[in-house]
Write a protein that holds these residues in place. Sequence first.
Motif, PDB file in Angstrom:
ATOM      1  N   ALA A   3      53.453  43.725  63.717  1.00 21.26           N
ATOM      2  CA  ALA A   3      54.028  42.751  62.665  1.00 21.26           C
ATOM      3  C   ALA A   3      54.617  43.734  61.660  1.00 21.26           C
ATOM      4  CB  ALA A   3      52.563  42.146  61.992  1.00 21.26           C
ATOM      5  N   LYS A   4      54.476  44.683  61.305  1.00 19.29           N
ATOM      6  CA  LYS A   4      55.028  45.517  60.364  1.00 19.29           C
ATOM      7  C   LYS A   4      55.187  47.072  60.379  1.00 19.29           C
ATOM      8  CE  LYS A   4      55.522  45.675  55.266  1.00 19.29           C
ATOM      9  NZ  LYS A   4      55.254  44.911  54.048  1.00 19.29           N
ATOM     10  N   VAL A   5      56.171  47.861  60.131  1.00 19.87           N
ATOM     11  CA  VAL A   5      55.857  49.367  60.159  1.00 19.87           C
ATOM     12  C   VAL A   5      56.564  49.829  59.058  1.00 19.87           C
ATOM     13  CG1 VAL A   5      56.718  51.198  61.453  1.00 19.87           C
ATOM     14  CG2 VAL A   5      56.278  49.142  62.754  1.00 19.87           C
ATOM     15  N   TYR A   6      55.658  50.435  58.239  1.00 19.17           N
ATOM     16  CA  TYR A   6      55.865  51.556  57.226  1.00 19.17           C
ATOM     17  C   TYR A   6      56.408  52.622  57.670  1.00 19.17           C
ATOM     18  CZ  TYR A   6      53.337  48.287  54.172  1.00 19.17           C
ATOM     19  OH  TYR A   6      52.814  47.176  53.713  1.00 19.17           O
ATOM     20  N   ALA A   7      57.866  52.838  57.353  1.00 16.63           N
ATOM     21  CA  ALA A   7      58.275  54.063  57.702  1.00 16.63           C
ATOM     22  C   ALA A   7      58.657  55.133  56.535  1.00 16.63           C
ATOM     23  CB  ALA A   7      60.099  53.912  58.418  1.00 16.63           C
ATOM     24  N   ALA A   8      57.645  56.144  56.814  1.00 24.28           N
ATOM     25  CA  ALA A   8      57.411  56.919  55.521  1.00 24.28           C
ATOM     26  C   ALA A   8      57.940  58.195  55.793  1.00 24.28           C
ATOM     27  CB  ALA A   8      55.860  57.374  55.476  1.00 24.28           C
TER      28      ALA A   8
END
Length: 246
Positions: free
Chosen positions: A31-36
């Motif tokens: 649903a969502k990906v935080y690209a850190a």
Amino acid sequence: MNIRGSVALVTGANRGIGRAFVDELLARGAAKVYAAVRRPDQLAEGTFTDQRVEVLRLDLLDATSVTDAASRATDVTLLVNNAGITTGTNLLAEGALENIRLELNTHFFGTLGVIRAFAPVLAANGGGAIVDIHSALSWFSIEGANAYAVAKAAEWAMTNGVRLELAGQGTLVQGVHLGAADTDMMAGYDGPMTSPRGVAAAALDGVEAEAIEVLVDDWSRMVKASLSKDPAEFYAEALSGSNARP
């Protein structure tokens, strides 16, 4: 755990295995990906085009950036600890202690700091999962990468420890081991390499199967199997004076 519908955070997401995790997660319906990443300001325009991706600043050596990321990404259900470095340092080299500390601060203390920050987030969201990217070098040493091997061995032991400590909140903790992947870190290596996307796919398959350990390639399987044998057999060639990388 089902990857479809999950909310993931991937450290070191701008390239290599980290970027492959972002792409594989999106392909599987996250649903969502935080690209850190350490330096969001240095990302090329158009690096991430999918609207499900949100870029976050997260530097393993900056505790404030880690806590800030955890405060912002409160919906995370899957944490992928991929960020890392290699300094190419041996343990007894002159002036090596600074690099040895850097590798330990990154792989061990840095990764542990991220887990400590996100463990309450995962608990609040039902438990979820943590994926730690290790290396076959968690289990052996080689000239020119001894500091890296020490740091990865420490990270492996840390993963085993936090797995026990987080079991009560229902968090799966997975360690992923591989020999070599086709990334910038392995530039110049001419042996067999796994594609970064293949690493990500194997790890996420493991998450969905609730596997606590994933051995990506034949090399990592061979090295782990050798641990039950006399180490003189494994290190015979190296101790005879040859430093050829396997």
